[in-house]
Design an enzyme around this catalytic site. Structure first.
Site, PDB file in Angstrom:
ATOM      1  N   GLY A  59      44.641  41.910  35.404  1.00 48.59           N
ATOM      2  CA  GLY A  59      43.256  42.009  34.970  1.00 48.59           C
ATOM      3  C   GLY A  59      42.263  42.054  36.112  1.00 48.59           C
ATOM      4  O   GLY A  59      42.599  41.876  37.288  1.00 48.59           O
ATOM      5  N   HIS A  60      40.999  42.245  35.755  1.00 45.87           N
ATOM      6  CA  HIS A  60      39.959  42.424  36.767  1.00 45.87           C
ATOM      7  C   HIS A  60      39.710  41.148  37.568  1.00 45.87           C
ATOM      8  O   HIS A  60      39.898  40.048  37.097  1.00 45.87           O
ATOM      9  CB  HIS A  60      38.660  42.943  36.136  1.00 45.87           C
ATOM     10  CG  HIS A  60      38.044  42.016  35.120  1.00 45.87           C
ATOM     11  ND1 HIS A  60      36.953  42.377  34.382  1.00 45.87           N
ATOM     12  CD2 HIS A  60      38.350  40.759  34.716  1.00 45.87           C
ATOM     13  CE1 HIS A  60      36.598  41.392  33.578  1.00 45.87           C
ATOM     14  NE2 HIS A  60      37.431  40.398  33.765  1.00 45.87           N
TER      15      HIS A  60
END
Length: 336
Positions: A245-246
């Site tokens: 994920g970011h």
């Protein structure tokens, strides 16, 4: 990162704080003439940027911010800096997301780069169907597989191998990186703000950085950062069908087996290992040399050097003792 990377994002015309308040649906309390040219988090915002406060635990950061303008809920007005323009909103993150969309625009492939201009020299190989956005640069000895799409501004180092049907955008890639077929690097991370009109997508203004020697398996996904970068450290090896994920910062020499899922804003040390189908919750820290067993669900920070397993994951000896005790209890009840 001082602001959105100009290779990947276009900064649009600035607005006064009063104009911005109208755009995002906020009430202007003061400072309407201030010109706002960018968005940024509280901790890194400068005098031409707007930041927001969405959680009470960041009140100290609000008081210390250098942002020219802040979007805050009514209860936080007194904590805002005296010299900042203040916009009041019951949904400050959603208002900030609207400001992001108005002030910054992701670059798209509106013009392709000629292979001869993109490649460092004649040793660069582009297989049939490769698409290169404007500003792409590719180091010598790199080969890019058929039908792969490289977005505007992407920088690729030397001696890299990129498979067929991959897509890479908003990304800086070091030397000797391997990206297998179908990988998706640099897509927008999962970020949505609650609003009265329903969830609002939060523009993702960061990048992905793949350091030297990284391997990314087939059909794996690595999201770009929300504002800062998603970073994969040197020589980390990522299997097929892995999700990162970011805002994650992954250390050097990490190993991630297939179906590992790393939520946003996770930090790992060097030499961490993840078994297949391991999952990690957001905003956690995995210490250097830690091992996460296959199928484990990590919901707390993992100290350096420890091996955790189970769901919720715990130190492996504790997890195994609990599993044995539970099995004995179940067996005893069956016999009775």
């Amino acid at each position: 990162m001082a602001g959105p990377d100009a290779r990947f994002f276009e900064t649009l015309a600035p607005l006064t704080a009063a104009e911005l308040a109208d755009v995002v649906g906020a009430e202007l309390l003061r400072g309407g003439d201030l010109m706002i040219a960018a968005v940024a988090p509280l901790g890194s915002a400068g005098p031409e940027a707007v930041a927001f406060l969405g959680d009470r635990k960041f009140v100290a950061a609000l008081a210390a911010t250098r942002a020219g303008a802040v979007i805050v809920p009514a209860w936080a007005v007194e904590s805002a800096p005296d010299d900042a323009a203040v916009l009041v909103s019951p949904e400050p993150q959603a208002a900030w997301a609207r400001a992001s969309a108005r002030l910054h625009k992701a670059r798209v492939i509106d013009q392709t780069e000629a292979p001869g201009d993109a490649g460092e020299d004649g040793s660069v190989v582009l297989e049939p169907g490769v698409v290169l956005g404007r500003g792409v640069r590719i180091g010598s000895g790199t080969r890019i597989g058929a039908n792969t799409v490289i977005g505007p501004g992407v920088q690729i180092g030397r001696d890299c191998r990129i498979g067929a049907n991959a897509s890479i955008a908003f990304t800086l890639i070091g030397d000797r990186v391997s990206i297998y077929a179908g990988a998706r690097i640099g897509e927008a991370g999962f970020g949505a703000a609650v609003s009265r009109q329903g969830p609002v997508d939060v523009p993702q203004l960061g990048r992905v950085v793949l350091q030297d020697g990284v391997t990314v398996g087939a059909n794996s996904c690595i999201d770009r950062g929300a504002y800062d970068d998603t970073v994969i450290g040197e020589n980390t090896k990522i299997d097929n069908l892995v999700m990162i994920g970011h805002n994650c910062v992954i250390g050097r020499n990490n190993l991630m087996a297939a179906h590992t899922g790393i939520s946003g804003s996770v930090t790992t040390g060097d030499n961490v290992m993840f078994g297949g189908q391991a999952g990690v919750g957001d905003h956690l820290k995995i210490g250097e040399g830690a091992r996460i067993a296959g199928g484990a669900g990590v919901l707390a920070d993992v100290p350096a050097g420890e091996t955790w397993s189970g769901y919720p994951a715990k130190p492996i000896r504790q997890s195994l003792r609990e599993a044995v005790w539970l099995a004995k209890q179940a067996t005893g009840k069956t016999r009775s």
